[in-house]
Design a protein around this motif. Structure first.
Motif, PDB file in Angstrom:
ATOM      1  N   LEU A 166       0.832  -1.207   0.000  1.00 32.29           N
ATOM      2  CA  LEU A 166       0.000   0.000   0.000  1.00 32.29           C
ATOM      3  C   LEU A 166       0.866   1.257   0.000  1.00 32.29           C
ATOM      4  CD1 LEU A 166      -2.885   1.252   0.244  1.00 32.29           C
ATOM      5  CD2 LEU A 166      -2.522   1.272   2.713  1.00 32.29           C
ATOM      6  N   SER A 167       1.918   1.239   0.814  1.00 36.51           N
ATOM      7  CA  SER A 167       2.724   2.458   0.881  1.00 36.51           C
ATOM      8  C   SER A 167       3.601   2.620  -0.357  1.00 36.51           C
ATOM      9  CB  SER A 167       3.565   2.473   2.158  1.00 36.51           C
ATOM     10  OG  SER A 167       4.291   1.291   2.267  1.00 36.51           O
ATOM     11  N   LEU A 168       3.914   1.503  -1.032  1.00 32.42           N
ATOM     12  CA  LEU A 168       4.756   1.610  -2.235  1.00 32.42           C
ATOM     13  C   LEU A 168       3.949   1.858  -3.505  1.00 32.42           C
ATOM     14  CD1 LEU A 168       7.599  -1.032  -1.966  1.00 32.42           C
ATOM     15  CD2 LEU A 168       7.757   1.449  -1.890  1.00 32.42           C
ATOM     16  N   TYR A 169       2.770   1.240  -3.581  1.00 25.99           N
ATOM     17  CA  TYR A 169       2.014   1.314  -4.828  1.00 25.99           C
ATOM     18  C   TYR A 169       0.621   1.884  -4.641  1.00 25.99           C
ATOM     19  CZ  TYR A 169       5.837  -1.730  -6.144  1.00 25.99           C
ATOM     20  OH  TYR A 169       7.082  -2.240  -6.349  1.00 25.99           O
ATOM     21  N   GLY A 170       0.387   2.586  -3.531  1.00 25.67           N
ATOM     22  CA  GLY A 170      -0.906   3.225  -3.296  1.00 25.67           C
ATOM     23  C   GLY A 170      -0.905   4.658  -3.789  1.00 25.67           C
ATOM     24  N   VAL A 195      -1.510   1.725  -8.153  1.00 23.27           N
ATOM     25  CA  VAL A 195      -2.395   0.671  -8.654  1.00 23.27           C
ATOM     26  C   VAL A 195      -3.492   0.365  -7.640  1.00 23.27           C
ATOM     27  CG1 VAL A 195      -0.629  -0.396 -10.079  1.00 23.27           C
ATOM     28  CG2 VAL A 195      -0.951  -1.182  -7.743  1.00 23.27           C
ATOM     29  N   ALA A 196      -3.634   1.220  -6.610  1.00 27.94           N
ATOM     30  CA  ALA A 196      -4.598   0.950  -5.545  1.00 27.94           C
ATOM     31  C   ALA A 196      -6.001   0.757  -6.117  1.00 27.94           C
ATOM     32  CB  ALA A 196      -4.596   2.097  -4.539  1.00 27.94           C
ATOM     33  N   ASN A 197      -6.692  -0.245  -5.612  1.00 25.47           N
ATOM     34  CA  ASN A 197      -8.076  -0.525  -5.968  1.00 25.47           C
ATOM     35  C   ASN A 197      -8.283  -0.855  -7.451  1.00 25.47           C
ATOM     36  OD1 ASN A 197      -8.493   0.253  -3.263  1.00 25.47           O
ATOM     37  ND2 ASN A 197      -8.727   2.371  -3.905  1.00 25.47           N
ATOM     38  N   THR A 198      -7.249  -1.406  -8.097  1.00 21.15           N
ATOM     39  CA  THR A 198      -7.413  -1.880  -9.467  1.00 21.15           C
ATOM     40  C   THR A 198      -6.989  -3.351  -9.506  1.00 21.15           C
ATOM     41  OG1 THR A 198      -5.149  -1.420 -10.107  1.00 21.15           O
ATOM     42  CG2 THR A 198      -6.731   0.376 -10.362  1.00 21.15           C
ATOM     43  N   ARG A 199      -7.262  -3.989 -10.654  1.00 22.19           N
ATOM     44  CA  ARG A 199      -6.879  -5.401 -10.772  1.00 22.19           C
ATOM     45  C   ARG A 199      -5.368  -5.588 -10.706  1.00 22.19           C
ATOM     46  NH1 ARG A 199     -11.105  -8.764 -14.462  1.00 22.19           N
ATOM     47  NH2 ARG A 199     -12.745  -8.563 -12.923  1.00 22.19           N
ATOM     48  N   SER A 200      -4.636  -4.562 -11.121  1.00 23.00           N
ATOM     49  CA  SER A 200      -3.181  -4.673 -11.049  1.00 23.00           C
ATOM     50  C   SER A 200      -2.733  -4.889  -9.616  1.00 23.00           C
ATOM     51  CB  SER A 200      -2.516  -3.411 -11.592  1.00 23.00           C
ATOM     52  OG  SER A 200      -3.050  -3.073 -12.835  1.00 23.00           O
ATOM     53  N   ALA A 201      -3.501  -4.359  -8.666  1.00 25.09           N
ATOM     54  CA  ALA A 201      -3.151  -4.532  -7.257  1.00 25.09           C
ATOM     55  C   ALA A 201      -3.225  -6.012  -6.881  1.00 25.09           C
ATOM     56  CB  ALA A 201      -4.090  -3.719  -6.374  1.00 25.09           C
ATOM     57  N   VAL A 202      -4.257  -6.693  -7.379  1.00 24.65           N
ATOM     58  CA  VAL A 202      -4.397  -8.125  -7.101  1.00 24.65           C
ATOM     59  C   VAL A 202      -3.211  -8.879  -7.697  1.00 24.65           C
ATOM     60  CG1 VAL A 202      -5.853 -10.164  -7.445  1.00 24.65           C
ATOM     61  CG2 VAL A 202      -6.909  -7.919  -7.101  1.00 24.65           C
ATOM     62  N   PHE A 203      -2.906  -8.553  -8.950  1.00 26.86           N
ATOM     63  CA  PHE A 203      -1.803  -9.201  -9.653  1.00 26.86           C
ATOM     64  C   PHE A 203      -0.489  -8.993  -8.894  1.00 26.86           C
ATOM     65  CE2 PHE A 203       1.342  -9.294 -13.178  1.00 26.86           C
ATOM     66  CZ  PHE A 203       1.094 -10.579 -13.615  1.00 26.86           C
ATOM     67  N   LEU A 204      -0.277  -7.757  -8.482  1.00 29.96           N
ATOM     68  CA  LEU A 204       0.956  -7.393  -7.786  1.00 29.96           C
ATOM     69  C   LEU A 204       1.079  -8.125  -6.451  1.00 29.96           C
ATOM     70  CD1 LEU A 204       3.205  -5.289  -8.360  1.00 29.96           C
ATOM     71  CD2 LEU A 204       2.024  -3.787  -6.773  1.00 29.96           C
ATOM     72  N   ALA A 205      -0.011  -8.156  -5.702  1.00 27.17           N
ATOM     73  CA  ALA A 205       0.031  -8.819  -4.399  1.00 27.17           C
ATOM     74  C   ALA A 205       0.317 -10.310  -4.581  1.00 27.17           C
ATOM     75  CB  ALA A 205      -1.285  -8.611  -3.661  1.00 27.17           C
ATOM     76  N   PHE A 206      -0.347 -10.935  -5.567  1.00 26.55           N
ATOM     77  CA  PHE A 206      -0.103 -12.356  -5.858  1.00 26.55           C
ATOM     78  C   PHE A 206       1.373 -12.569  -6.212  1.00 26.55           C
ATOM     79  CE2 PHE A 206      -4.536 -14.131  -7.222  1.00 26.55           C
ATOM     80  CZ  PHE A 206      -5.027 -13.775  -5.995  1.00 26.55           C
ATOM     81  N   LEU A 207       1.894 -11.697  -7.087  1.00 27.43           N
ATOM     82  CA  LEU A 207       3.289 -11.815  -7.511  1.00 27.43           C
ATOM     83  C   LEU A 207       4.219 -11.758  -6.311  1.00 27.43           C
ATOM     84  CD1 LEU A 207       4.179  -9.652 -10.637  1.00 27.43           C
ATOM     85  CD2 LEU A 207       4.300 -12.119 -10.375  1.00 27.43           C
ATOM     86  N   PHE A 208       3.928 -10.800  -5.439  1.00 28.75           N
ATOM     87  CA  PHE A 208       4.787 -10.575  -4.274  1.00 28.75           C
ATOM     88  C   PHE A 208       4.849 -11.813  -3.382  1.00 28.75           C
ATOM     89  CE2 PHE A 208       5.486  -9.053   0.075  1.00 28.75           C
ATOM     90  CZ  PHE A 208       6.630  -8.308  -0.097  1.00 28.75           C
ATOM     91  N   VAL A 209       3.678 -12.352  -3.017  1.00 32.54           N
ATOM     92  CA  VAL A 209       3.693 -13.450  -2.046  1.00 32.54           C
ATOM     93  C   VAL A 209       4.127 -14.783  -2.647  1.00 32.54           C
ATOM     94  CG1 VAL A 209       1.999 -12.438  -0.498  1.00 32.54           C
ATOM     95  CG2 VAL A 209       1.232 -13.946  -2.329  1.00 32.54           C
TER      96      VAL A 209
END
Lengths: 281, 347
Positions: free
Chosen positions: A130-134, A143-157
């Motif tokens: 959130l603090s890096l990509y919000g 990318v907050a509140n977009t599908r890219s956020a989901v993609f990014l979070a999945f990628l990260f974990v």
């Protein structure tokens, strides 16, 4: 040009004479313990999920999973988990390759850092994302509140899974074989495709399966960044939580059962692919 | 080598499972034993927000004759999760939840007596109101419910589907239309435009606050007490008390099989001293005559709880929690459920 993994597997099997239909006392005990452990942790809870999904009856089950919003969440979650897994297969193998074969400054540090997404509590990961990509992103990437956020979070974990699976296998590959291939006139690409890759495929497949499974079940790291917007960024875990909050346990279990079934299909498919590629090599 | 891969995969899977198990530790059902000693132990299970206030009340209570020597075991978390944990066997003498339906769940299981809400405060232990949290200086000039549905205003609210506490926000948004003389159809229309402006629906009130403080949205649907507590903790934002809003009523109850001291504790919490401690942490007192000099963190610390022009209540405007749960939050065709779903399709 048989892959090393296969050669080793064979020799190992050769060492242990398998007696048809009989187990030694020790291995019997081991098998029993393994099955008990596995049942307690996996089989019984999973059966409970499926049973409580059946509690509501077939029509309730069908109504739950065909609910537009739920179906959209399942499509989003599974689609993104597959996409992220595909990215991980390429990037994870690449990172593992760099970590094993190249020497560079800070390699040790990188080696340790790779595991961070795995070790971090997911809600902390969410805060970091959130603090890096919000909205207030210091990188200028929002990318907050977009599908890219989901993609990014999945990628990260899911980043560490393929890397950590491939790395040890790659480290044990004998360079001689590659050199031999090269001396016989194989190009680097051919060597990689025919010599290295087949040995890596089981590891890549295992990493991919873990990566997919983790993606499908992810919740904590994306709640802060994705916004949980229905039809847009709402993942399946949120739908399950909603059902639980409404004391609709059969509904929650129904959605979980669908996810289980999908994961099973994907994992079996990955195994099939892996076998085929390994055989061809 | 293949075997080793498998082994690593198994090890990873096992540590994932262990990780999941560790996350569940907070709500581990602890067996109810060892209450035979002379000093009683009181188990408090509650939603997260009143933790600080309860700690302060406990300090005062144990200084009285009744509370002397009593020790506390506490568990705080999301209201619905806590309530379900008690049903599943989590040891509790006294519960404090954010919505009444979390107590009625225990009544249905026979864990709390039917008459828990017969007292003078009708089972309510703490109360607050729904307010708008905005950026410092209120740059978008948000003062009223109508301002919220203007084009370009970005709202953050916890998800009423997955957070029981967030349901107060949705009820306030709907109820204020009716209170201003609107029809039910107009109220539903308002909900549609409200959720159309929502940019994030985090899972809980805590997550919503974190997302808002992290930069998401122009306005956060918040509780007055949480806004005050956040100010006390040094967070920087403003909050607006709208002319029409809803009274948030958090119920508390003693369990049927609780230690007798639990009732004494509840009486103390409902008394002047207990309510004063709750007020100092931002909750509106549920009884008359509680004197508080100054509440740090309120807009006006000397007058921390300004009178709201039109204050909606569940009993006065929505009948009861049971009735409104079905009408607004039913998973298939609740009014709020539909509004949220519609907002997603339109976007």
């Amino acid at each position: 040009m048989t892959a090393i993994a296969v050669v080793e597997g064979r020799s190992e099997r050769g060492r242990r004479p398998a007696r048809a239909g009989g187990l030694t006392r020790v291995s019997g005990l081991g098998l029993g313990l393994a099955m008990l452990w596995f049942s307690l942790l996996v089989l019984i809870p999973l059966t409970a999920v499926v049973v409580s999904a059946a509690d509501g009856g077939w029509s309730a089950f069908w109504r739950t999973i065909t609910n537009e919003q739920t179906a959209a969440a399942i499509r989003l979650t599974v689609g993104h988990a597959l996409l992220v897994t595909a990215v991980n297969v390429v990037m994870g193998t690449l990172i593992a390759w760099v970590l094993v074969r190249d020497r560079f400054l800070g390699k040790r540090v990188l080696e340790v850092l790779i595991d961070i997404p795995f070790a971090l509590p997911t809600i902390v990961a969410g805060l970091v994302l959130l603090s890096l990509y919000g909205k207030d992103s210091p990188l200028g990437v929002d990318v907050a509140n977009t599908r890219s956020a989901v993609f990014l979070a999945f990628l990260f974990v899911t980043l560490p899974f393929v890397v950590r699976m491939v790395q040890p296998v790659l480290a044990e590959l004998e360079l001689d074989v590659e050199e031999a291939a090269a001396s016989l006139g194989a190009s680097r690409i051919t060597t990689f495709r025919r010599i290295v890759l087949p040995s890596l495929v089981p590891a890549i497949a295992a990493g991919a399966a873990l990566s997919f499974a983790r993606g499908v079940s992810e919740y904590g790291s994306l709640v802060l960044l994705s916004g949980n917007l229905p039809f847009q960024t709402e993942v399946t875990s949120v739908r399950i939580l909603s059902s639980v909050e409404n004391d609709n346990l059969p509904g929650a279990a129904a959605v979980a059962t669908v996810l289980l079934a999908i994961s099973l299909v994907v994992i079996v498919a990955l195994d099939a692919i892996q076998r085929r590629v390994a055989r061809r090599g | 080598m293949k075997n080793r891969t498998r082994a690593t995969a198994l090890a990873l899977a096992a540590s994932l499972l262990l990780g999941a198990a560790a996350c569940g530790d907070d709500t581990d059902p602890a067996a109810a034993t060892g209450e035979g000693g002379s000093a009683a132990e009181l188990s408090i299970v509650g939603f997260a927000v009143p933790e600080a206030a309860n700690k302060a009340i406990a300090e005062q209570w144990t200084a009285t004759a009744e509370g002397e020597g009593v020790t506390f075991k506490t568990s705080y978390g999301a209201s619905g999760d806590q309530s379900r944990a008690v049903v599943a066997g989590l040891d509790a003498d006294y519960v404090h939840f954010s919505v009444a339906s979390d107590v009625t769940r225990l009544v249905d299981e026979g864990l709390v007596a039917d008459d828990w809400d017969d007292g003078p405060t009708k089972g309510i232990v703490s109360s607050s109101i729904v307010v708008f949290a905005v950026r410092e200086g209120n740059p978008k000039g948000i003062e009223t419910w109508d301002d919220l549905v203007q084009p370009g205003i970005e709202i953050v609210t916890p998800n009423p589907a997955s957070s029981g506490a967030a349901r107060w926000n949705a009820l306030a948004a709907y109820g204020q239309v009716i209170a201003d003389g609107g029809t039910e159809a107009e109220a539903e229309e308002y909900l549609d435009s409200f959720f159309a402006n929502v940019v994030a629906l985090p899972g809980s009130g805590r997550d919503a606050t974190t997302a808002f403080l992290g930069g998401t949205g122009d306005v956060l649907m918040a509780y007055e007490n949480e806004a005050i507590l956040a100010h006390q903790n040094g967070e920087e934002f403003d909050y607006i008390v709208p002319d029409t809003t809803i009274l948030i009523e958090n119920p508390g109850a003693v369990l049927v099989e609780a230690d007798p001291v639990a009732q004494a504790w509840l009486d103390f919490v409902l008394g002047e001293a207990g309510q004063r401690q709750l007020a100092l942490k931002g909750f509106r007192p549920v009884i008359e005559g509680v004197e508080v000099d100054e509440v740090e963190g309120a807009n006006d610390p000397a007058d921390p709880f300004p009178t709201v022009e039109r204050l909606l209540t569940v009993a006065g405007d929505f009948e009861s929690w049971d009735a409104l749960s079905a009408k607004f939050f039913d998973e298939a065709d609740g009014i709020v459920t539909r509004a949220i779903s519609a907002s997603g399709k339109a976007g």
